[in-house]
Design a protein around this motif. Structure first.
Motif, PDB file in Angstrom:
ATOM      1  N   ILE A 181       0.835  -1.205   0.000  1.00  0.00           N
ATOM      2  CA  ILE A 181       0.000   0.000   0.000  1.00  0.00           C
ATOM      3  C   ILE A 181       0.869   1.254   0.000  1.00  0.00           C
ATOM      4  O   ILE A 181       0.585   2.222  -0.715  1.00  0.00           O
ATOM      5  CB  ILE A 181      -0.957  -0.011   1.206  1.00  0.00           C
ATOM      6  N   ILE A 182       1.943   1.227   0.781  1.00  0.00           N
ATOM      7  CA  ILE A 182       2.857   2.382   0.807  1.00  0.00           C
ATOM      8  C   ILE A 182       3.483   2.605  -0.558  1.00  0.00           C
ATOM      9  O   ILE A 182       3.532   3.733  -1.058  1.00  0.00           O
ATOM     10  CB  ILE A 182       3.948   2.178   1.884  1.00  0.00           C
ATOM     11  N   ALA A 183       3.941   1.522  -1.201  1.00  0.00           N
ATOM     12  CA  ALA A 183       4.599   1.648  -2.506  1.00  0.00           C
ATOM     13  C   ALA A 183       3.629   2.161  -3.570  1.00  0.00           C
ATOM     14  O   ALA A 183       3.961   3.071  -4.338  1.00  0.00           O
ATOM     15  CB  ALA A 183       5.191   0.304  -2.926  1.00  0.00           C
ATOM     16  N   SER A 184       2.426   1.591  -3.617  1.00  0.00           N
ATOM     17  CA  SER A 184       1.473   2.030  -4.640  1.00  0.00           C
ATOM     18  C   SER A 184       1.002   3.461  -4.367  1.00  0.00           C
ATOM     19  O   SER A 184       0.782   4.226  -5.312  1.00  0.00           O
ATOM     20  CB  SER A 184       0.296   1.061  -4.729  1.00  0.00           C
ATOM     21  N   SER A 185       0.869   3.839  -3.113  1.00  0.00           N
ATOM     22  CA  SER A 185       0.471   5.216  -2.794  1.00  0.00           C
ATOM     23  C   SER A 185       1.543   6.204  -3.233  1.00  0.00           C
ATOM     24  O   SER A 185       1.225   7.266  -3.786  1.00  0.00           O
ATOM     25  CB  SER A 185       0.236   5.363  -1.292  1.00  0.00           C
ATOM     26  N   ALA A 186       2.793   5.850  -3.008  1.00  0.00           N
ATOM     27  CA  ALA A 186       3.881   6.739  -3.417  1.00  0.00           C
ATOM     28  C   ALA A 186       3.929   6.881  -4.938  1.00  0.00           C
ATOM     29  O   ALA A 186       4.186   7.973  -5.460  1.00  0.00           O
ATOM     30  CB  ALA A 186       5.208   6.207  -2.892  1.00  0.00           C
ATOM     31  N   LEU A 187       3.662   5.789  -5.654  1.00  0.00           N
ATOM     32  CA  LEU A 187       3.706   5.850  -7.111  1.00  0.00           C
ATOM     33  C   LEU A 187       2.539   6.639  -7.696  1.00  0.00           C
ATOM     34  O   LEU A 187       2.712   7.396  -8.645  1.00  0.00           O
ATOM     35  CB  LEU A 187       3.699   4.437  -7.695  1.00  0.00           C
ATOM     36  N   PHE A 188       1.335   6.457  -7.147  1.00  0.00           N
ATOM     37  CA  PHE A 188       0.156   7.054  -7.753  1.00  0.00           C
ATOM     38  C   PHE A 188      -0.262   8.394  -7.147  1.00  0.00           C
ATOM     39  O   PHE A 188      -1.178   9.035  -7.662  1.00  0.00           O
ATOM     40  CB  PHE A 188      -1.010   6.066  -7.707  1.00  0.00           C
ATOM     41  N   ALA A 189       0.385   8.849  -6.093  1.00  0.00           N
ATOM     42  CA  ALA A 189       0.036  10.142  -5.501  1.00  0.00           C
ATOM     43  C   ALA A 189       0.291  11.279  -6.482  1.00  0.00           C
ATOM     44  O   ALA A 189      -0.514  12.213  -6.594  1.00  0.00           O
ATOM     45  CB  ALA A 189       0.823  10.363  -4.213  1.00  0.00           C
ATOM     46  N   ARG A 190       1.375  11.195  -7.200  1.00  0.00           N
ATOM     47  CA  ARG A 190       1.699  12.239  -8.169  1.00  0.00           C
ATOM     48  C   ARG A 190       0.670  12.275  -9.304  1.00  0.00           C
ATOM     49  O   ARG A 190       0.229  13.344  -9.720  1.00  0.00           O
ATOM     50  CB  ARG A 190       3.097  11.985  -8.724  1.00  0.00           C
ATOM     51  N   LEU A 191       0.280  11.090  -9.768  1.00  0.00           N
ATOM     52  CA  LEU A 191      -0.733  11.019 -10.820  1.00  0.00           C
ATOM     53  C   LEU A 191      -2.065  11.591 -10.333  1.00  0.00           C
ATOM     54  O   LEU A 191      -2.732  12.346 -11.044  1.00  0.00           O
ATOM     55  CB  LEU A 191      -0.918   9.570 -11.282  1.00  0.00           C
TER      56      LEU A 191
END
Length: 85
Positions: A45-55
């Motif tokens: 969840i942390i990894a996907s949140s970091a990747l998609f927060a910018r998007l």
């Protein structure tokens, strides 16, 4: 949106800490868990949140407010329907 973004981190920290505290020493929990928090899922969840927060922030900035509200309302309807079924 800025207030929601700022409040998100403290809410997440308090919620995660509560799940760890309340589940500490509970029998039958899987390996790699801290209380009720399953660490592999947590890191995912942390990894996907970091990747998609910018998007997500780009989309929120570029989309008109009306379209963003409509998308959020649709999301709420889908989640409510899922809860009812």
């Amino acid at each position: 949106m800025a207030v929601a973004a700022v409040c998100g981190l403290p809410i997440a920290v308090v919620g995660t800490s509560a799940y760890i505290y309340n589940g500490w020493q509970q029998p039958g929990l899987p390996d790699w868990s801290l209380g009720y928090v399953y660490l592999p899922a947590w890191f995912g969840i942390i990894a996907s949140s970091a990747l998609f927060a910018r998007l997500g922030s780009r989309l929120a900035y570029r989309l008109p407010a009306k379209r963003l509200k409509q998308a959020f309302a649709l999301l709420l309807l889908v989640m409510a329907a899922k809860l009812l079924v």
